[in-house]
Design an enzyme around this catalytic site. Structure first.
Site, PDB file in Angstrom:
ATOM      1  N   TYR A   1      26.925 -37.745  14.738  1.00 21.68           N
ATOM      2  CA  TYR A   1      27.583 -37.679  13.438  1.00 21.68           C
ATOM      3  C   TYR A   1      27.974 -36.249  13.106  1.00 21.68           C
ATOM      4  O   TYR A   1      27.429 -35.287  13.635  1.00 21.68           O
ATOM      5  CB  TYR A   1      26.688 -38.267  12.338  1.00 21.68           C
ATOM      6  CG  TYR A   1      25.423 -37.489  12.060  1.00 21.68           C
ATOM      7  CD1 TYR A   1      25.342 -36.630  10.963  1.00 21.68           C
ATOM      8  CD2 TYR A   1      24.305 -37.622  12.875  1.00 21.68           C
ATOM      9  CE1 TYR A   1      24.178 -35.919  10.698  1.00 21.68           C
ATOM     10  CE2 TYR A   1      23.140 -36.923  12.618  1.00 21.68           C
ATOM     11  CZ  TYR A   1      23.081 -36.073  11.528  1.00 21.68           C
ATOM     12  OH  TYR A   1      21.930 -35.366  11.271  1.00 21.68           O
TER      13      TYR A   1
ATOM     14  N   ASN B   1      16.289 -32.146  19.905  1.00 28.00           N
ATOM     15  CA  ASN B   1      16.424 -30.774  19.400  1.00 28.00           C
ATOM     16  C   ASN B   1      15.581 -29.856  20.277  1.00 28.00           C
ATOM     17  O   ASN B   1      14.370 -30.054  20.400  1.00 28.00           O
ATOM     18  CB  ASN B   1      15.948 -30.666  17.948  1.00 28.00           C
ATOM     19  CG  ASN B   1      16.913 -31.308  16.978  1.00 28.00           C
ATOM     20  OD1 ASN B   1      18.040 -31.631  17.332  1.00 28.00           O
ATOM     21  ND2 ASN B   1      16.474 -31.512  15.752  1.00 28.00           N
TER      22      ASN B   1
ATOM     23  N   TYR C   1      14.350 -26.069  20.679  1.00 26.43           N
ATOM     24  CA  TYR C   1      14.218 -24.799  19.957  1.00 26.43           C
ATOM     25  C   TYR C   1      13.661 -23.713  20.874  1.00 26.43           C
ATOM     26  O   TYR C   1      12.736 -23.955  21.650  1.00 26.43           O
ATOM     27  CB  TYR C   1      13.260 -24.944  18.770  1.00 26.43           C
ATOM     28  CG  TYR C   1      13.685 -25.929  17.721  1.00 26.43           C
ATOM     29  CD1 TYR C   1      14.524 -25.555  16.673  1.00 26.43           C
ATOM     30  CD2 TYR C   1      13.219 -27.240  17.757  1.00 26.43           C
ATOM     31  CE1 TYR C   1      14.894 -26.460  15.694  1.00 26.43           C
ATOM     32  CE2 TYR C   1      13.586 -28.155  16.784  1.00 26.43           C
ATOM     33  CZ  TYR C   1      14.426 -27.758  15.761  1.00 26.43           C
ATOM     34  OH  TYR C   1      14.792 -28.660  14.798  1.00 26.43           O
TER      35      TYR C   1
ATOM     36  N   HIS D   1      16.743 -29.931   4.679  1.00 28.83           N
ATOM     37  CA  HIS D   1      17.745 -30.993   4.615  1.00 28.83           C
ATOM     38  C   HIS D   1      17.038 -32.338   4.435  1.00 28.83           C
ATOM     39  O   HIS D   1      15.827 -32.455   4.618  1.00 28.83           O
ATOM     40  CB  HIS D   1      18.584 -31.024   5.896  1.00 28.83           C
ATOM     41  CG  HIS D   1      17.794 -31.427   7.105  1.00 28.83           C
ATOM     42  ND1 HIS D   1      16.918 -30.569   7.744  1.00 28.83           N
ATOM     43  CD2 HIS D   1      17.710 -32.615   7.780  1.00 28.83           C
ATOM     44  CE1 HIS D   1      16.354 -31.189   8.757  1.00 28.83           C
ATOM     45  NE2 HIS D   1      16.803 -32.438   8.796  1.00 28.83           N
TER      46      HIS D   1
ATOM     47  N   HIS E   1      13.044 -31.429   4.226  1.00 27.48           N
ATOM     48  CA  HIS E   1      12.112 -30.949   5.252  1.00 27.48           C
ATOM     49  C   HIS E   1      12.835 -29.951   6.145  1.00 27.48           C
ATOM     50  O   HIS E   1      14.066 -29.930   6.206  1.00 27.48           O
ATOM     51  CB  HIS E   1      11.523 -32.102   6.074  1.00 27.48           C
ATOM     52  CG  HIS E   1      12.543 -32.955   6.761  1.00 27.48           C
ATOM     53  ND1 HIS E   1      13.120 -34.066   6.166  1.00 27.48           N
ATOM     54  CD2 HIS E   1      13.115 -32.874   7.989  1.00 27.48           C
ATOM     55  CE1 HIS E   1      13.971 -34.627   6.985  1.00 27.48           C
ATOM     56  NE2 HIS E   1      13.997 -33.915   8.116  1.00 27.48           N
TER      57      HIS E   1
ATOM     58  N   ARG F   1      10.030 -25.303  21.925  1.00 25.99           N
ATOM     59  CA  ARG F   1       9.595 -26.595  21.413  1.00 25.99           C
ATOM     60  C   ARG F   1      10.777 -27.556  21.432  1.00 25.99           C
ATOM     61  O   ARG F   1      11.912 -27.164  21.155  1.00 25.99           O
ATOM     62  CB  ARG F   1       9.079 -26.476  19.987  1.00 25.99           C
ATOM     63  CG  ARG F   1       8.668 -27.833  19.397  1.00 25.99           C
ATOM     64  CD  ARG F   1       8.474 -27.786  17.910  1.00 25.99           C
ATOM     65  NE  ARG F   1       8.085 -29.081  17.387  1.00 25.99           N
ATOM     66  CZ  ARG F   1       8.753 -29.751  16.457  1.00 25.99           C
ATOM     67  NH1 ARG F   1       9.851 -29.237  15.937  1.00 25.99           N
ATOM     68  NH2 ARG F   1       8.337 -30.926  16.037  1.00 25.99           N
TER      69      ARG F   1
END
Length: 394
Positions: free
Chosen positions: A139, A193, A195, A204, A266, A277
């Site tokens: 999205y 994700n 990191y 968000h 959060h 991570r």
């Protein structure tokens, strides 16, 4: 001698002197008792009003102290909000060290395939210290939209992102189904994700009009924390104290619903990413989620008639900005400050400052090309992919 002093004999004089001594002693005892009573009263008053200055009458009783009352009220509100957040969180440790290692090896394969350009354009979204990989459904969000804000996100057309890898179904989703975390067939969107140390994602709420609840995430590579209710400030980046900081361990599953998913933001703070991570986020899209009606956009300049070709009924989907380059970042990119949307906005505004407020490093040619009259829409030369920016009056 006794007659001269007014006494007829020595016994009368001794009796008289004894009476006066008793009177003086009694007076001293009475005075001491009175002083003790006054001191006791003062001590009682001080104990009743410990914050009152000597001799100053308090305007408010202790219970109605405005500053003290406001602080206590804020603390009570924060504790109540933390309780609401906790009511919408479930956590469990489902994946062993060996299972984590297998999944982490698969995540490394995803990263390698992305670097080789083997995925669709909208599958990969790169940012400093953080890469996102969309599977099943992707999205638009953030800087990808000209019109920003909650509710503006849109699903990509079917096929614009790659399908969910089979290993995600076998190694992750199936285990969650077996432990009744989610029902069979629930997940149709998986996001990885990845990191690097110091990476973050700003506060968000996962788009309510796009995704069903619950939101399920599984953590890998290292421990971190998920924070709720933080406020971000930039240049330099700073984060306020969270309402709740939730530890997320390697191999743990976190499920968000209710208040924790819908009523409070959060985020991942930079200070909570000390090692690499990765997190796999598993969600289900809503049947009525808005979707872009056109095929994937290229990085070329959009024709003026593009917007009119994207009408769907009475709704017009906001146009996408050209995507970022998929070239691999240079080795020093991870050590430079993260460029966030507020930074970009400030950079755009700095271009529009008058000459006497601009830094000397801007040449006169650059100033001539980037100076405009207030109130006009400004853009680069024809053919440039840069987005138009409306100037603000100051």
């Amino acid at each position: 001698m006794a007659a001269a002093s007014g006494y007829t004999d020595l016994r009368e004089k001794l009796k008289s002197m004894t009476s006066r001594d008793n009177y003086k002693a009694g007076s001293r005892e009475a005075a001491a008792a009175a002083a003790a009573a006054v001191a006791a009263a003062a001590a009682a008053a001080a104990a009743a009003e410990p914050y009152a200055a000597p001799g100053v009458k308090r305007k408010y009783p202790e219970d109605s102290d405005p500053e003290r009352s406001d602080f206590e009220e804020q603390q009570l509100q924060k504790e109540e909000e933390a309780r609401k957040v906790k009511s919408g969180i479930r956590q469990m440790r489902l994946f062993s060290q060996d299972e984590c290692a297998k999944i982490e090896a698969r995540i490394d394969e995803v990263v390698s395939r992305a670097e080789k350009g083997l995925y669709n354009e909208h599958t990969v979204d790169r940012a400093p210290l953080r890469n996102k990989y969309f599977f099943g459904e992707g999205y638009t969000y953030g800087a990808q939209l000209q019109k920003r804000g909650p509710g503006q996100e849109r699903l990509y057309p079917p096929g614009d992102v790659d399908e969910i890898p089979e290993w995600v179904h076998q190694l992750v989703i199936q285990k969650l189904v077996e432990h009744r975390v989610i029902p069979e067939g629930f997940v149709n969107s998986a996001v990885i994700n990845d990191y690097q140390p110091g990476g973050c994602i700003v506060s968000h709420v996962d788009p309510i009009h796009i995704f069903e609840r619950p939101i399920v995430s599984v953590s890998f590579f290292s421990d971190s924390a998920l924070c709720f209710g933080c406020k971000f400030q930039f240049k330099p980046i700073r984060v306020s104290e969270p309402v709740l900081s939730l530890p997320v361990r390697r191999g743990s599953v976190t499920v968000l619903s209710g208040y924790a998913a819908d009523e409070i933001t959060h985020c991942i703070r930079p200070q909570d990413i000390k090692e690499r991570r990765a997190v796999i986020i598993l969600r289900k899209t809503r049947l009525d989620a808005p979707r872009l009606e056109t095929k994937s956009l290229s990085s070329s300049v959009l024709p003026p008639s593009y917007a009119s070709d994207r009408l769907s009924g009475n709704n017009r989907d906001p146009a996408l900005k050209p995507k970022r380059s998929h070239r691999k970042a240079d080795p020093d990119a991870a050590h430079r400050p993260r460029i966030l949307e507020m930074d970009k906005e400030e950079n755009r505004r700095s271009v529009l400052l008058p000459a006497h407020r601009r830094a000397g490093r801007f040449s006169s040619e650059n100033y001539r090309r980037k100076s405009y009259e207030p109130g006009e829409d400004c853009s680069e030369a024809a053919g440039s992919p840069a987005r138009k920016v409306k100037m603000r009056r100051h």
